[in-house]
Design a protein around this motif. Structure first.
Motif, PDB file in Angstrom:
ATOM      1  N   GLY A   1       0.858  -1.180   0.000  1.00  0.00           N
ATOM      2  CA  GLY A   1       0.000   0.000   0.000  1.00  0.00           C
ATOM      3  C   GLY A   1       0.888   1.221   0.000  1.00  0.00           C
ATOM      4  N   PRO A   2       0.337   2.364  -0.365  1.00  0.00           N
ATOM      5  CA  PRO A   2       1.174   3.559  -0.428  1.00  0.00           C
ATOM      6  C   PRO A   2       1.631   4.013   0.953  1.00  0.00           C
ATOM      7  CG  PRO A   2      -1.130   4.096  -0.859  1.00  0.00           C
ATOM      8  CD  PRO A   2      -1.062   2.615  -0.746  1.00  0.00           C
ATOM      9  N   SER A   3       2.551   4.931   0.956  1.00  0.00           N
ATOM     10  CA  SER A   3       3.045   5.486   2.206  1.00  0.00           C
ATOM     11  C   SER A   3       1.863   6.021   3.018  1.00  0.00           C
ATOM     12  CB  SER A   3       4.022   6.608   1.853  1.00  0.00           C
ATOM     13  OG  SER A   3       4.642   7.040   3.012  1.00  0.00           O
ATOM     14  N   GLY A   4       1.849   5.699   4.296  1.00  0.00           N
ATOM     15  CA  GLY A   4       0.781   6.199   5.165  1.00  0.00           C
ATOM     16  C   GLY A   4      -0.477   5.348   5.136  1.00  0.00           C
ATOM     17  N   SER A   5      -0.420   4.175   4.513  1.00  0.00           N
ATOM     18  CA  SER A   5      -1.645   3.361   4.432  1.00  0.00           C
ATOM     19  C   SER A   5      -1.844   2.494   5.674  1.00  0.00           C
ATOM     20  CB  SER A   5      -1.639   2.502   3.165  1.00  0.00           C
ATOM     21  OG  SER A   5      -0.508   1.674   3.130  1.00  0.00           O
ATOM     22  N   GLY A   6      -0.941   2.597   6.632  1.00  0.00           N
ATOM     23  CA  GLY A   6      -1.167   1.917   7.909  1.00  0.00           C
ATOM     24  C   GLY A   6      -0.417   0.611   8.069  1.00  0.00           C
TER      25      GLY A   6
ATOM     26  N   THR B   1       2.787  -0.164   8.849  1.00  0.00           N
ATOM     27  CA  THR B   1       3.595  -0.269  10.078  1.00  0.00           C
ATOM     28  C   THR B   1       2.696  -0.288  11.308  1.00  0.00           C
ATOM     29  OG1 THR B   1       5.428   0.833   9.003  1.00  0.00           O
ATOM     30  CG2 THR B   1       5.460   0.844  11.397  1.00  0.00           C
ATOM     31  N   THR B   2       1.639   0.499  11.274  1.00  0.00           N
ATOM     32  CA  THR B   2       0.714   0.526  12.419  1.00  0.00           C
ATOM     33  C   THR B   2       0.122  -0.861  12.649  1.00  0.00           C
ATOM     34  OG1 THR B   2       0.199   2.826  11.888  1.00  0.00           O
ATOM     35  CG2 THR B   2      -1.360   1.660  13.317  1.00  0.00           C
ATOM     36  N   LEU B   3      -0.195  -1.553  11.559  1.00  0.00           N
ATOM     37  CA  LEU B   3      -0.756  -2.902  11.703  1.00  0.00           C
ATOM     38  C   LEU B   3       0.282  -3.867  12.277  1.00  0.00           C
ATOM     39  CD1 LEU B   3      -2.862  -2.940   8.430  1.00  0.00           C
ATOM     40  CD2 LEU B   3      -3.756  -3.010  10.771  1.00  0.00           C
TER      41      LEU B   3
HETATM   42  N1  LIG Z   1       1.488   8.271  16.601  1.00  0.00           N
HETATM   43  C1  LIG Z   1       0.718   8.659  15.586  1.00  0.00           C
HETATM   44  N2  LIG Z   1      -0.302   9.517  15.770  1.00  0.00           N
HETATM   45  C2  LIG Z   1      -1.080   9.912  14.767  1.00  0.00           C
HETATM   46  N3  LIG Z   1      -0.912   9.502  13.500  1.00  0.00           N
HETATM   47  C3  LIG Z   1       0.099   8.649  13.254  1.00  0.00           C
HETATM   48  C4  LIG Z   1       0.970   8.175  14.264  1.00  0.00           C
HETATM   49  N4  LIG Z   1       1.873   7.346  13.703  1.00  0.00           N
HETATM   50  C5  LIG Z   1       1.570   7.290  12.403  1.00  0.00           C
HETATM   51  N5  LIG Z   1       0.510   8.064  12.124  1.00  0.00           N
HETATM   52  C6  LIG Z   1      -0.146   8.251  10.843  1.00  0.00           C
HETATM   53  O1  LIG Z   1      -0.832   7.042  10.564  1.00  0.00           O
HETATM   54  C7  LIG Z   1      -0.818   6.747   9.192  1.00  0.00           C
HETATM   55  C8  LIG Z   1      -0.260   5.354   8.968  1.00  0.00           C
HETATM   56  O2  LIG Z   1       1.125   5.345   9.284  1.00  0.00           O
HETATM   57  P1  LIG Z   1       2.011   4.051   9.062  1.00  0.00           P
HETATM   58  O3  LIG Z   1       3.394   4.359   9.512  1.00  0.00           O
HETATM   59  O4  LIG Z   1       1.332   2.890   9.682  1.00  0.00           O
HETATM   60  O5  LIG Z   1       1.939   3.912   7.475  1.00  0.00           O
HETATM   61  P2  LIG Z   1       2.820   3.028   6.500  1.00  0.00           P
HETATM   62  O6  LIG Z   1       1.856   2.434   5.534  1.00  0.00           O
HETATM   63  O7  LIG Z   1       3.651   2.077   7.267  1.00  0.00           O
HETATM   64  O8  LIG Z   1       3.707   4.126   5.789  1.00  0.00           O
HETATM   65  P3  LIG Z   1       5.187   4.031   5.156  1.00  0.00           P
HETATM   66  O9  LIG Z   1       5.046   3.138   3.973  1.00  0.00           O
HETATM   67  O10 LIG Z   1       5.480   5.447   4.778  1.00  0.00           O
HETATM   68  O11 LIG Z   1       6.091   3.484   6.215  1.00  0.00           O
HETATM   69  C9  LIG Z   1      -0.003   7.853   8.536  1.00  0.00           C
HETATM   70  O12 LIG Z   1      -0.903   8.806   8.016  1.00  0.00           O
HETATM   71  C10 LIG Z   1       0.788   8.431   9.684  1.00  0.00           C
HETATM   72  O13 LIG Z   1       1.057   9.793   9.462  1.00  0.00           O
END
Ligand SMILES: Nc1ncnc2c1ncn2[C@@H]1O[C@H](COP(=O)(O)OP(=O)(O)OP(=O)(O)O)[C@@H](O)[C@H]1O
Length: 397
Positions: free
Chosen positions: A45-50, A52-54
């Motif tokens: 998914g694109p940057s910021g699609s969540g 790492t959060t998952l």
């Molecule tokens: N602690 C936080 N509080 C609020 N928003 C956050 C926090 N950490 C990340 N985000 C936001 O949550 C969204 C998902 O972030 P995440 O790092 O999970 O994306 P990602 O798909 O892993 O991105 P990338 O490919 O750039 O690493 C992004 O919009 C990010 O800005």
């Protein structure tokens, strides 16, 4: 796509990781996926699609406000209910930036993951993990004395030394050069045959995802849009949005017509035959459809259909004059051994794009501005459903 909780619980085999997380904010999530033991699931998914959060949620480092995480018959997390600590979940994690302890050598870095063993066994076990990643001769090097690829192998060995129940890889190969990356990918492919645990890998690289993963889950804005085998995702994206996210062009719209030979897609001057997917739609429906580039067969307009096709994608079973449409070569970009051809069609403001071997382009003397014919194989045309805002093709978004 979301199934009731009972059905989902029943679907979990021994050791299967099942993730179903939702929250409206601060990071919107509506993601559901599973990963069985021995399986490698790629989150793309694109940057910021969540992504790492998952991964952080699975590891127990982040708690979304809704949903649950199960591993086999263990409930690791339930919103408003129980939440296992990261230690209790025993998840191995490898990050893009290695995250090794700089003041410890390779062996000692791995030994930090072996706290559950008696002290005198830790170094010996760490050595066997170093052997597993072919770094036994580097046991006493500190991280700054190792290459990026070697550091990543230490990080992988450390993650595995915990004997994790799930392995999470967050862009593990993105900080190393192309050659090292390919080598690490091969090593992971070999290693995973010996690990009978779910492996969830985040990657931006679609080639990496399709080479290594058994299944891919496409994410956008924290939502899981589709999951399936790479071939399924690339040949049958469920929506124009998914096609765009996985960098697949050739999404169009056409009108359904019922003729003497059954339903067809009326597209400009042509009525396209489609092997499946047209059932159940009413006459006049506007449908979004996609054709993978492997199912576009280029033929020169000035040759009869008896001639060999000029595309590198050969298909024994193809009917060469199936769904032949006329187009003009709008752009021809040579990138080494592969050329990208963009076709313009009179009736269609979207272009069609596919790659061909450069030697075929040269042999066929293809030129910009030339009129050609392409066959769109009926078996390859994939109907995505009624055209909606979502069906706006990639170039327009
Ligand atoms: N602690 C936080 N509080 C609020 N928003 C956050 C926090 N950490 C990340 N985000 C936001 O949550 C969204 C998902 O972030 P995440 O790092 O999970 O994306 P990602 O798909 O892993 O991105 P990338 O490919 O750039 O690493 C992004 O919009 C990010 O800005």
């Amino acid at each position: 796509m979301t199934q009731p909780e009972t059905a989902r619980s029943e679907a979990v085999g021994p050791g299967t990781l099942l993730v179903n997380l939702t929250q409206p904010s601060p990071i919107p999530l509506a993601a559901e996926f599973r990963c069985g033991p021995g399986e490698l699931l790629a989150l793309v998914g694109p940057s910021g699609s969540g992504k790492t959060t998952l991964l952080r949620s699975i590891a127990g480092l982040y708690r979304p406000s809704g949903g649950s995480i199960r591993c086999g018959d263990e409930l690791w997390y339930e919103a408003g209910g129980q939440c296992w600590s990261p230690q209790r979940r025993r998840v191995g994690m490898v990050f893009q930036d290695y995250a090794l302890f700089p003041h410890l050598d390779a062996r000692a870095n791995i030994a930090t993951a072996l706290g559950h063993l008696p002290r005198d066994q830790r170094h010996q076990r760490a050595m066997s993990w170093l052997e597993m990643v072919h770094l036994e001769d580097f046991a006493h090097r500190y991280p700054h004395q190792l290459s990026g690829g070697q550091r990543q192998r230490v990080a992988l060995a450390r993650a595995l030394a915990r004997e994790p129940r799930v392995l999470l890889l967050d862009e593990p190969f993105s900080a190393v050069d192309q050659v090292t990356r390919r080598r690490l990918q091969r090593e992971l492919a070999l290693l995973r045959e010996r690990l009978n645990i779910p492996i969830v890998m985040v990657t931006h690289d679609l080639n990496e995802a399709s080479a290594l993963a058994d299944r891919i889950c496409v994410l956008h804005g924290g939502r899981s849009l589709q999951q399936g085998a790479p071939s399924e995702i690339f040949r049958r994206p469920v929506s124009a949005e998914v096609a765009r996210l996985i960098d697949r062009p050739n999404v169009f719209t056409a009108t359904l017509v019922h003729g003497a030979d059954g339903p067809r897609l009326a597209w400009g001057d042509w009525q396209l035959e489609v092997t499946e997917g047209l059932e159940g739609y009413a006459e006049g429906s506007r449908l979004a459809w996609y054709v993978p580039e492997s199912d576009i067969i280029l033929q020169r307009a000035d040759r009869s259909s008896q001639h060999q096709d000029e595309n590198q994608h050969e298909d024994e079973n193809q009917h060469q004059d199936e769904n032949r449409v006329r187009a003009r070569i709008e752009q021809l970009v040579v990138l080494g051994g592969v050329s990208t051809i963009t076709l313009a069609l009179d009736h269609e403001h979207q272009t069609m794009r596919f790659d061909m071997a450069t030697h075929t382009v040269r042999r066929s003397q293809l030129l910009r501005g030339q009129v050609v014919e392409v066959s769109l194989l009926a078996t390859g045309i994939h109907i995505m459903g009624e055209a909606s805002q979502d069906a706006i093709p990639p170039e327009e978004i």
